[in-house]
Design an enzyme around this catalytic site. Structure first.
Site, PDB file in Angstrom:
ATOM      1  CB  SER A 120      -0.819   0.081   1.283  1.00  0.00           C
ATOM      2  OG  SER A 120      -1.647  -0.983   1.423  1.00  0.00           O
TER       3      SER A 120
ATOM      4  CG  HIS B 190      -1.751  -0.302  -4.324  1.00  0.00           C
ATOM      5  ND1 HIS B 190      -1.907   1.016  -3.979  1.00  0.00           N
ATOM      6  CD2 HIS B 190      -2.301  -1.014  -3.296  1.00  0.00           C
ATOM      7  CE1 HIS B 190      -2.520   1.099  -2.815  1.00  0.00           C
ATOM      8  NE2 HIS B 190      -2.775  -0.114  -2.387  1.00  0.00           N
TER       9      HIS B 190
ATOM     10  CD  GLU C  71      -1.547   4.148  -6.456  1.00  0.00           C
ATOM     11  OE1 GLU C  71      -1.513   3.389  -5.468  1.00  0.00           O
ATOM     12  OE2 GLU C  71      -1.550   5.373  -6.344  1.00  0.00           O
TER      13      GLU C  71
ATOM     14  CG  ASN D  21      -2.988   3.969   0.706  1.00  0.00           C
ATOM     15  OD1 ASN D  21      -4.158   4.149   1.045  1.00  0.00           O
ATOM     16  ND2 ASN D  21      -2.547   2.806   0.279  1.00  0.00           N
TER      17      ASN D  21
HETATM   18  C1  LIG Z   1      -5.558   0.728   1.655  1.00  0.00           C
HETATM   19  C2  LIG Z   1      -5.121   0.654   0.244  1.00  0.00           C
HETATM   20  O1  LIG Z   1      -3.955   0.416  -0.018  1.00  0.00           O
HETATM   21  C3  LIG Z   1      -5.999   0.947  -0.890  1.00  0.00           C
HETATM   22  C4  LIG Z   1      -7.457   0.649  -0.718  1.00  0.00           C
HETATM   23  O2  LIG Z   1      -7.918  -0.387  -1.092  1.00  0.00           O
HETATM   24  S1  LIG Z   1      -8.337   1.845   0.022  1.00  0.00           S
HETATM   25  C5  LIG Z   1      -9.986   1.233  -0.014  1.00  0.00           C
HETATM   26  C6  LIG Z   1     -10.630   1.466  -1.352  1.00  0.00           C
HETATM   27  N1  LIG Z   1     -11.969   1.012  -1.289  1.00  0.00           N
HETATM   28  C7  LIG Z   1     -12.996   1.819  -0.979  1.00  0.00           C
HETATM   29  O3  LIG Z   1     -12.807   3.022  -0.812  1.00  0.00           O
HETATM   30  C8  LIG Z   1     -14.322   1.153  -0.867  1.00  0.00           C
HETATM   31  C9  LIG Z   1     -15.413   2.122  -0.500  1.00  0.00           C
HETATM   32  N2  LIG Z   1     -16.679   1.404  -0.443  1.00  0.00           N
HETATM   33  C10 LIG Z   1     -17.391   1.088  -1.539  1.00  0.00           C
HETATM   34  O4  LIG Z   1     -17.001   1.403  -2.670  1.00  0.00           O
HETATM   35  C11 LIG Z   1     -18.683   0.335  -1.343  1.00  0.00           C
HETATM   36  O5  LIG Z   1     -19.107   0.543  -0.008  1.00  0.00           O
HETATM   37  C12 LIG Z   1     -18.553  -1.211  -1.612  1.00  0.00           C
HETATM   38  C13 LIG Z   1     -18.233  -1.438  -3.092  1.00  0.00           C
HETATM   39  C14 LIG Z   1     -17.501  -1.876  -0.762  1.00  0.00           C
HETATM   40  C15 LIG Z   1     -19.878  -1.877  -1.272  1.00  0.00           C
HETATM   41  O6  LIG Z   1     -20.862  -1.267  -2.042  1.00  0.00           O
HETATM   42  P1  LIG Z   1     -22.380  -1.134  -1.559  1.00  0.00           P
HETATM   43  O7  LIG Z   1     -23.129  -0.537  -2.691  1.00  0.00           O
HETATM   44  O8  LIG Z   1     -22.407  -0.491  -0.240  1.00  0.00           O
HETATM   45  O9  LIG Z   1     -22.798  -2.594  -1.244  1.00  0.00           O
HETATM   46  P2  LIG Z   1     -23.433  -3.705  -2.152  1.00  0.00           P
HETATM   47  O10 LIG Z   1     -24.547  -3.203  -2.996  1.00  0.00           O
HETATM   48  O11 LIG Z   1     -23.716  -4.776  -1.165  1.00  0.00           O
HETATM   49  O12 LIG Z   1     -22.218  -4.150  -3.088  1.00  0.00           O
HETATM   50  C16 LIG Z   1     -21.964  -3.669  -4.377  1.00  0.00           C
HETATM   51  C17 LIG Z   1     -21.234  -4.758  -5.122  1.00  0.00           C
HETATM   52  O13 LIG Z   1     -19.977  -5.048  -4.487  1.00  0.00           O
HETATM   53  C18 LIG Z   1     -19.901  -6.421  -4.100  1.00  0.00           C
HETATM   54  N3  LIG Z   1     -19.170  -6.472  -2.830  1.00  0.00           N
HETATM   55  C19 LIG Z   1     -19.421  -5.752  -1.714  1.00  0.00           C
HETATM   56  N4  LIG Z   1     -18.518  -6.028  -0.770  1.00  0.00           N
HETATM   57  C20 LIG Z   1     -17.673  -6.945  -1.294  1.00  0.00           C
HETATM   58  C21 LIG Z   1     -16.528  -7.629  -0.796  1.00  0.00           C
HETATM   59  N5  LIG Z   1     -16.022  -7.398   0.426  1.00  0.00           N
HETATM   60  N6  LIG Z   1     -15.910  -8.525  -1.631  1.00  0.00           N
HETATM   61  C22 LIG Z   1     -16.366  -8.746  -2.862  1.00  0.00           C
HETATM   62  N7  LIG Z   1     -17.441  -8.131  -3.384  1.00  0.00           N
HETATM   63  C23 LIG Z   1     -18.090  -7.238  -2.607  1.00  0.00           C
HETATM   64  C24 LIG Z   1     -21.340  -6.855  -3.960  1.00  0.00           C
HETATM   65  O14 LIG Z   1     -21.464  -8.248  -4.146  1.00  0.00           O
HETATM   66  C25 LIG Z   1     -22.006  -6.081  -5.085  1.00  0.00           C
HETATM   67  O15 LIG Z   1     -21.744  -6.761  -6.316  1.00  0.00           O
HETATM   68  P3  LIG Z   1     -22.741  -6.650  -7.594  1.00  0.00           P
HETATM   69  O16 LIG Z   1     -22.674  -5.219  -8.066  1.00  0.00           O
HETATM   70  O17 LIG Z   1     -22.157  -7.633  -8.567  1.00  0.00           O
HETATM   71  O18 LIG Z   1     -24.101  -7.025  -7.094  1.00  0.00           O
HETATM   72  N1  LIG Z   2      -6.533  -3.894   3.327  1.00  0.00           N
HETATM   73  C1  LIG Z   2      -6.545  -3.104   2.265  1.00  0.00           C
HETATM   74  O1  LIG Z   2      -7.531  -2.374   2.046  1.00  0.00           O
HETATM   75  C2  LIG Z   2      -5.390  -3.085   1.325  1.00  0.00           C
HETATM   76  C3  LIG Z   2      -4.189  -3.689   1.651  1.00  0.00           C
HETATM   77  N2  LIG Z   2      -3.143  -3.663   0.765  1.00  0.00           N
HETATM   78  C4  LIG Z   2      -1.876  -4.294   1.074  1.00  0.00           C
HETATM   79  O2  LIG Z   2      -2.003  -5.692   0.830  1.00  0.00           O
HETATM   80  C5  LIG Z   2      -1.192  -6.426   1.753  1.00  0.00           C
HETATM   81  C6  LIG Z   2      -2.092  -7.409   2.499  1.00  0.00           C
HETATM   82  O3  LIG Z   2      -3.112  -6.698   3.192  1.00  0.00           O
HETATM   83  P1  LIG Z   2      -4.433  -7.438   3.710  1.00  0.00           P
HETATM   84  O4  LIG Z   2      -4.820  -8.507   2.760  1.00  0.00           O
HETATM   85  O5  LIG Z   2      -5.389  -6.377   4.057  1.00  0.00           O
HETATM   86  O6  LIG Z   2      -3.884  -8.092   5.056  1.00  0.00           O
HETATM   87  P2  LIG Z   2      -4.431  -9.380   5.860  1.00  0.00           P
HETATM   88  O7  LIG Z   2      -3.939  -9.196   7.256  1.00  0.00           O
HETATM   89  O8  LIG Z   2      -5.872  -9.585   5.592  1.00  0.00           O
HETATM   90  O9  LIG Z   2      -3.656 -10.598   5.144  1.00  0.00           O
HETATM   91  C7  LIG Z   2      -2.283 -10.781   5.123  1.00  0.00           C
HETATM   92  C8  LIG Z   2      -2.014 -12.277   5.006  1.00  0.00           C
HETATM   93  O10 LIG Z   2      -0.634 -12.502   4.721  1.00  0.00           O
HETATM   94  C9  LIG Z   2      -0.162 -13.510   5.599  1.00  0.00           C
HETATM   95  N3  LIG Z   2       1.288 -13.412   5.774  1.00  0.00           N
HETATM   96  C10 LIG Z   2       1.985 -12.644   6.651  1.00  0.00           C
HETATM   97  N4  LIG Z   2       3.318 -12.872   6.505  1.00  0.00           N
HETATM   98  C11 LIG Z   2       3.456 -13.779   5.510  1.00  0.00           C
HETATM   99  C12 LIG Z   2       4.576 -14.435   4.905  1.00  0.00           C
HETATM  100  N5  LIG Z   2       5.826 -14.191   5.309  1.00  0.00           N
HETATM  101  N6  LIG Z   2       4.342 -15.334   3.918  1.00  0.00           N
HETATM  102  C13 LIG Z   2       3.084 -15.593   3.504  1.00  0.00           C
HETATM  103  N7  LIG Z   2       1.997 -15.020   4.038  1.00  0.00           N
HETATM  104  C14 LIG Z   2       2.170 -14.121   5.032  1.00  0.00           C
HETATM  105  C15 LIG Z   2      -0.938 -13.251   6.875  1.00  0.00           C
HETATM  106  O11 LIG Z   2      -0.856 -14.319   7.772  1.00  0.00           O
HETATM  107  P3  LIG Z   2      -0.942 -13.968   9.380  1.00  0.00           P
HETATM  108  O12 LIG Z   2      -2.394 -13.829   9.656  1.00  0.00           O
HETATM  109  O13 LIG Z   2      -0.285 -15.092  10.041  1.00  0.00           O
HETATM  110  O14 LIG Z   2      -0.169 -12.684   9.598  1.00  0.00           O
HETATM  111  C16 LIG Z   2      -2.342 -13.019   6.313  1.00  0.00           C
HETATM  112  O15 LIG Z   2      -3.020 -14.216   6.037  1.00  0.00           O
HETATM  113  C17 LIG Z   2      -0.492  -5.378   2.633  1.00  0.00           C
HETATM  114  O16 LIG Z   2       0.770  -5.079   2.086  1.00  0.00           O
HETATM  115  C18 LIG Z   2      -1.442  -4.184   2.538  1.00  0.00           C
HETATM  116  O17 LIG Z   2      -0.797  -2.964   2.787  1.00  0.00           O
HETATM  117  C19 LIG Z   2      -3.272  -3.105  -0.487  1.00  0.00           C
HETATM  118  C20 LIG Z   2      -4.457  -2.539  -0.870  1.00  0.00           C
HETATM  119  C21 LIG Z   2      -5.593  -2.442   0.028  1.00  0.00           C
END
Ligand SMILES: CC(=O)CC(=O)SCCNC(=O)CCNC(=O)[C@H](O)C(C)(C)COP(=O)(O)OP(=O)(O)OC[C@H]1O[C@@H](n2cnc3c(N)ncnc32)[C@H](O)[C@@H]1OP(=O)(O)O
Ligand SMILES: NC(=O)C1=CN([C@@H]2O[C@H](COP(=O)(O)OP(=O)(O)OC[C@H]3O[C@@H](n4cnc5c(N)ncnc54)[C@H](OP(=O)(O)O)[C@@H]3O)[C@@H](O)[C@H]2O)C=CC1
Length: 283
Positions: A119, A140, A152, A190
């Protein structure tokens, strides 16, 4: 450089989603984690997501079966010895990622591309743990992977053009939209999203409003699909903290200091939806 077989490392929320979309697009997938129970948890998430699509009539039983059977389970990293691409989605920790990449560099054939779903961590530093920095790249995905269109793509300092092209083509084959960005802490996504989430946590910490009110302001006032505290729980509070720490350290600017409340919750094991409790409770 044709990609046919992909290893996904980490069967958590991101790894399971990445494995699902790769298998659904016809790639052979090896889903790897440290323990069998984690791999099984990832597989059951994939089943749940695909079943939801079947129930809605968006996917046939046959296509679901075909997708599922393209995913092989793994707890032995040696299974990377015959894959064309690795997508690493283990925990957001530089030491763990560099150790994994150094090991993969020894196991994988010369041509294998090593991608990370990090991330925020520097791709160039992860690449330096290998003897093939030109084949290391950031891929990403966004959460939830099956739904979000963006991938990304981040070039490290040494990433080869050919490798970039292969990964961009693959993102398109997964029906995603690739966007190219440079290797800076937090990339684009991010660097912008996480300070907003951290500020929302400060707003709660300083008693400006309740968690529900903060989320409502951003949902109803800015049309965000989820409020920032709900989104933090969804991403994982540990991941949010690691990203803020990377921004803080990477830019050396105190505007990125993680909120103490975020630290406290992570220390308490309140990691958000995945642990059953974060800003909200999940049963
Ligand atoms: C941290 C990082 O490095 C980067 C990141 O990822 S940051 C996070 C980025 N993501 C976001 O910002 C998500 C923001 N949230 C949303 O866009 C929406 O709330 C959401 C898409 C998650 C759910 O949407 P919603 O309209 O509230 O719910 P809902 O109508 O139940 O779902 C819409 C669709 O998504 C699917 N869905 C919802 N949650 C899901 C999940 N966890 N896994 C898989 N599919 C999912 C549903 O099945 C539905 O699919 P269809 O269109 O095919 O029917
Ligand atoms: N959450 C998010 O929205 C997003 C996350 N990311 C990135 O994706 C990556 C995973 O995040 P996320 O899926 O949320 O995290 P989770 O905690 O859901 O999953 C991580 C998994 O990796 C396993 N793991 C840890 N160390 C190792 C290793 N050495 N070898 C193999 N498997 C390992 C963990 O096991 P254990 O439980 O034992 O630790 C766990 O099952 C991170 O780098 C995160 O920054 C990117 C985009 C969005």
């Amino acid at each position: 450089m044709g990609i046919q077989k992909v290893m996904v490392i980490g069967a958590g929320q991101m790894g399971s989603g990445i494995a699902q979309v790769c298998a659904a697009s016809g790639y052979s997938v090896v889903l790897h984690d440290l323990k069998e129970e984690f791999v099984e948890r990832g597989i059951s998430t994939i089943h749940k997501n695909l079943n939801r699509q079947v129930d809605k009539g968006k996917l046939s039983q046959e296509d679901m079966a075909e997708t599922v059977q393209k995913i092989q389970r793994s707890t032995d990293l040696q299974n990377a010895k015959n894959v064309d691409l690795v997508i690493e989605a283990a925990v957001e920790n530089m030491r763990i990622k560099t150790e994994l990449f150094a090991e993969l560099d020894k196991i994988c054939p010369e041509g294998t591309i090593l991608a990370t779903n990090t991330s925020s961590l520097p791709i160039t530093e992860i690449a330096a743990a290998t003897s093939r920095p030109e084949k290391v790249i950031g891929m990403h995905f966004m959460n939830p992977v099956p739904v979000m269109k963006l991938v990304e793509i981040i070039r490290g300092l040494a990433t080869a053009d050919e490798v970039y092209q292969t990964v961009e083509d693959m993102a398109k084959a997964l029906n995603k939209v690739p966007v190219e960005v440079n290797d800076f802490p937090g990339f684009v996504s991010n660097r912008i999203l996480m300070p907003m989430i951290n500020e929302a946590i400060y707003t709660l910490y300083e008693g400006v409003a309740t968690k529900e009110a903060i989320d409502d302001v951003m949902k109803l006032g800015m049309n965000h699909p989820m409020g920032p505290l709900t989104l933090a729980d969804f991403i994982g509070l540990d991941t949010c903290l690691y990203i803020m720490e990377t921004l803080h350290e990477g830019f050396g600017d105190d505007k990125y200091r993680p909120c103490p409340l975020l630290r406290k919750y992570v220390k308490a094991g309140w990691l958000g939806r995945k642990s059953g409790r974060g800003f909200y409770s999940y049963s």
